[in-house]
Design an enzyme around this catalytic site. Sequence first.
Site, mmCIF file in Angstrom:
data_model
loop_
_atom_site.group_PDB
_atom_site.id
_atom_site.type_symbol
_atom_site.label_atom_id
_atom_site.label_comp_id
_atom_site.label_asym_id
_atom_site.label_seq_id
_atom_site.Cartn_x
_atom_site.Cartn_y
_atom_site.Cartn_z
ATOM 1 N N LYS A 132 0.849 -1.190 0.000
ATOM 2 C CA LYS A 132 0.000 0.000 0.000
ATOM 3 C C LYS A 132 0.888 1.245 0.000
ATOM 4 C CE LYS A 132 -3.880 1.892 2.694
ATOM 5 N NZ LYS A 132 -4.802 1.602 3.818
ATOM 6 N N LEU A 181 -6.724 8.424 3.666
ATOM 7 C CA LEU A 181 -6.938 7.011 4.003
ATOM 8 C C LEU A 181 -8.387 6.709 4.354
ATOM 9 C CD1 LEU A 181 -3.739 6.000 6.005
ATOM 10 C CD2 LEU A 181 -4.143 5.931 3.554
ATOM 11 N N SER A 216 -9.534 1.524 2.623
ATOM 12 C CA SER A 216 -8.595 2.348 1.907
ATOM 13 C C SER A 216 -7.501 1.551 1.191
ATOM 14 C CB SER A 216 -7.945 3.349 2.856
ATOM 15 O OG SER A 216 -7.131 2.710 3.804
ATOM 16 N N ILE A 237 -7.582 0.748 9.857
ATOM 17 C CA ILE A 237 -7.898 1.494 11.081
ATOM 18 C C ILE A 237 -9.384 1.366 11.401
ATOM 19 C CG2 ILE A 237 -8.382 3.719 9.979
ATOM 20 C CD1 ILE A 237 -6.889 5.056 12.270
ATOM 21 N N GLY A 239 -11.332 -0.864 8.881
ATOM 22 C CA GLY A 239 -11.816 -1.843 7.901
ATOM 23 C C GLY A 239 -11.031 -1.784 6.600
ATOM 24 N N SER A 240 -9.962 -1.007 6.584
ATOM 25 C CA SER A 240 -9.284 -0.676 5.327
ATOM 26 C C SER A 240 -8.514 -1.830 4.699
ATOM 27 C CB SER A 240 -8.354 0.525 5.539
ATOM 28 O OG SER A 240 -9.123 1.701 5.665
#
Lengths: 573, 573
Positions: A132, A181, A216, A237, A239-240
Amino acid sequence: MTGWRTIAANKKAQQRALIPKEWTLKQADIPQKAETDVSRIPETCGLLNERELQITNSDVTELLQKLATGEWSSLSVTTAFYKRAIIAHQLTNCLTEIFIERALARASELDTILQRTGAVAGPLHGLPVSLKDQISVKGLESCMGYVSWVGNFADSNSVLTDILENAGAVIFVKTNIPQTLMVISHIIHVRIGRNYNHVFGRTSNPYNRSLTSGGSSGGEGALIAMRGSPLGVGSDIGGSIRIPAAFCGTYGLRPSYGRVPYAGCVNSLEGQDSVPSVLGPFSNSLAGIKTFLKTVIDAQPWLKDPLAVRKRWSDDEYNLADHGNGENLCFAIMWDDGIIVPHPPIIRGLEMVKKALLDAGHKVIDWKPSKHAEMHKCLGDIWAAGAADDYSAVTALVGEPVIPSMSLESEIPVVDIIDNVDTVITPSVSAYQLWQMHKKKRILREEYLQLWENTVRMTGTGRAVDAIIAPAAPYTAVPHGQNKTGQYTMVWNVLDYSTLVIPVSKVDSSIDLAKAPHVFYNEDDKTNYDIYNPVHFANAPITVQLVGRTLEEEAVIAMGEIVDTALKGVKVA
Amino acid sequence: MTGWRTIAANKKAQQRALIPKEWTLKQADIPQKAETDVSRIPETCGLLNERELQITNSDVTELLQKLATGEWSSLSVTTAFYKRAIIAHQLTNCLTEIFIERALARASELDTILQRTGAVAGPLHGLPVSLKDQISVKGLESCMGYVSWVGNFADSNSVLTDILENAGAVIFVKTNIPQTLMVISHIIHVRIGRNYNHVFGRTSNPYNRSLTSGGSSGGEGALIAMRGSPLGVGSDIGGSIRIPAAFCGTYGLRPSYGRVPYAGCVNSLEGQDSVPSVLGPFSNSLAGIKTFLKTVIDAQPWLKDPLAVRKRWSDDEYNLADHGNGENLCFAIMWDDGIIVPHPPIIRGLEMVKKALLDAGHKVIDWKPSKHAEMHKCLGDIWAAGAADDYSAVTALVGEPVIPSMSLESEIPVVDIIDNVDTVITPSVSAYQLWQMHKKKRILREEYLQLWENTVRMTGTGRAVDAIIAPAAPYTAVPHGQNKTGQYTMVWNVLDYSTLVIPVSKVDSSIDLAKAPHVFYNEDDKTNYDIYNPVHFANAPITVQLVGRTLEEEAVIAMGEIVDTALKGVKVA
């Protein structure tokens, strides 16, 4: 200073120029219809030869085994995945940084080491790994979708990058994310799980490009689903990791705070330590997830990042010593969270898992959620406590608007526009008020632990429920801009539970029909009911979340394997 | 509502009335001179018979062994310690809650269990354990020195109390603390380590009553030193276990965040999660420290407190697997922290430890501290971020003044008065500003980890330094009101290092002469130099802190045993 639009356009043009001509899709191979499933195009476009297809269709275990014996060189494996990643990018817009030459040089270096020494450089020898955007790699940008940060080249690797490289991995692409994010709109409604920013634009779902990849870590979700990378790393943080894993149908693990080192990454809301973001893996197999986690923990990250938890990888916990050695487990299924009833395909996924587990000889009971709305609100309040000051501090550098924004660029898809009512960002509260939120959070966590422990009376195993099976969202991937709620993932961040997304099936328009209206919990529940349409959601992946306890990653992976194996029976049947 | 003075006076009178006549010291046994060493009075006053003296002079291992075989009943052991605790209280004012009948009934109950079943109730069977006032025990008050909280009876046990009782412990007294657990004066100068409150008054040092016991777990320090309890529990947010352990010459462990469950305790600054307070043991032997920690961790506190770290007791780590199995360790001694030079007896203590370790075949190098002043400031800033609102919220209930205070009661010793310059309490900052402090803290922790890891070049062991040996304060116990700095303990709270206080010697007026002035680091350093006087500090215990890594409690205890054993050679010689 150049205006933010120019900076963004230049960066995007630079990225486009980095794509080799010979890896460029023919116009005819790029479907015109947004709804198209593009996931098979890498197989059909002719850019990948048979061996490259074999490589990219292999899972992490097979890849590592063939790389370790030298049957496949890292150069050939990295090239194959790079080509497929670039194809995936042209179809879903999943990448940020592209650095082909550097990655191939590194792969060759590893090949030389193996040839010269006869030994692998480490447990990930020669394996391409995607990261990422926010995970720093020395010499590369991590602009994280902020126009202000374009041109910020990392002076050094993040701790995780170092660990992966020391383990023999080839970092080969960085993947797309939304600006900030997440998108915090107002104090209660926290929007996460979209994937748009001013620099790179939005990422689409490989199975249906009219749907979002989720966010994100949306670039990772799409890339892994396209098999453009065998192993990727995202952050979570609220569900990203899990939302894009769920929307794109990959495995994705949200580890507990500090199990994977975060030091040296770029981040938004820095210093927000109340519900910290965590890094975690994406892969197309659980073997990939396990290999990542064991490799990282075996590297003793606590000697490199003071926030990494000094807890070794435990084979004992992986062998489910705390869960009756994996015999006769008792799972609890959460059919809905009492706030929003999931769409029909999600319910079908849960039913499939239930049947599979029962067939495999395990127990399944219902999970009665408690205070999920309070937890969701608590997390929103904590994020909002200082978010406005944080975002403004960054975006003000070049005058880039915060999304959701007053002045919308024509290139921003209309579905990403959020109602004006959401554009007011709450000002920071006091530190003392934040402390009161922490007290509330602690009490909610204590109550939920008690709720879980009390299930010992219902399981018949002598233990509390071994794991919860829950939706990752009240829907499968939704049309761009429609991912309006994160509470199915966010609650586990507040509780710091180790949580794994497991793919189950895909939306089948002929089976997953809309149901008759239920008694709605609230307006959001009705809205969610109304947006479901089996045709619009066709082909979207169906997944579940497996939820375990804090710092219980080993057991969560092992229980995931049990669910996975059980599902294989059901899927075949 | 009754005025706060009346409430406090009533509570104190109630406490006095709970002391049995037959356990009351004769006036002749209470020394008139403040400087007197009262530590031997339990042995000489005649209130304890020979067997009671034998019991109370035994260490935890011996007590548990004799309790488990039934050689000593819990009733006799608890009675002996209770008598000695009450004697200690009359000499040092170390107790808050006294509940003789209840504790003796519990002891008898345990005796009955052993007689009936032949088995112990748990690993702490029959052992009396003292608790700092804030650790809730069902049915008892935890007013924590706040007048506002007098009369608040706990509805339930704290998680730790439950664990200790399930392990067979007899909770028998609660111990004294300062109001607010520490005294925050202004944003930079954070005063900790005193032990005064409006309800119970101050606790004195058993070895010299003109000196402070230290705080905030000062009651524990004095009680354990008087051998009025074999095992006690305190809390530490900036030194509140280690300062009283150091000043009173006992062992005291500050575990890492979450290793010992805190849930269900009363606290000040609740919700201040940036540098959380932790619970930890006091004892007169390392066996007591180890027994406590292993018992608590073996009870799987993470199933009872969501903030307790899921990390089992590791015999592997206790056997120093990460430290060359305990052979040829390399310790680093921090002679001073670059802010305040310690008094001569502290330096002598460090020299004794150095000689002992060298004699035992270990290496010793010097520790070069870095940025201790920044860490000290960072912690002060974090505490102060919301402290004013927090204290006001509680004390406003009855109009009790916050200490340091404008209106001083005549019963408050003059030495506890702090200059008016300190009476301004900083207003709360914003949540965003607190996040910036967190960023700073994270960077400081990363730098210190790097500093530690870099010592691998100096140790010659192939490892970084195994542990740091440091002063617990720049002085031994000081006259009441003179404990003006906490940085020798606070830095390790910021870093979350596992830290153990080990007794070494006592101030000897004929050896520990004042030294010629050095080049002072700053005004505080000069002030500290000026207050030293070998006669005033006579008989004060000399200790060191052994500092290990985060979540490395097992190794810290084991290395403490190595230091302890080595010291026995030096002490005898």
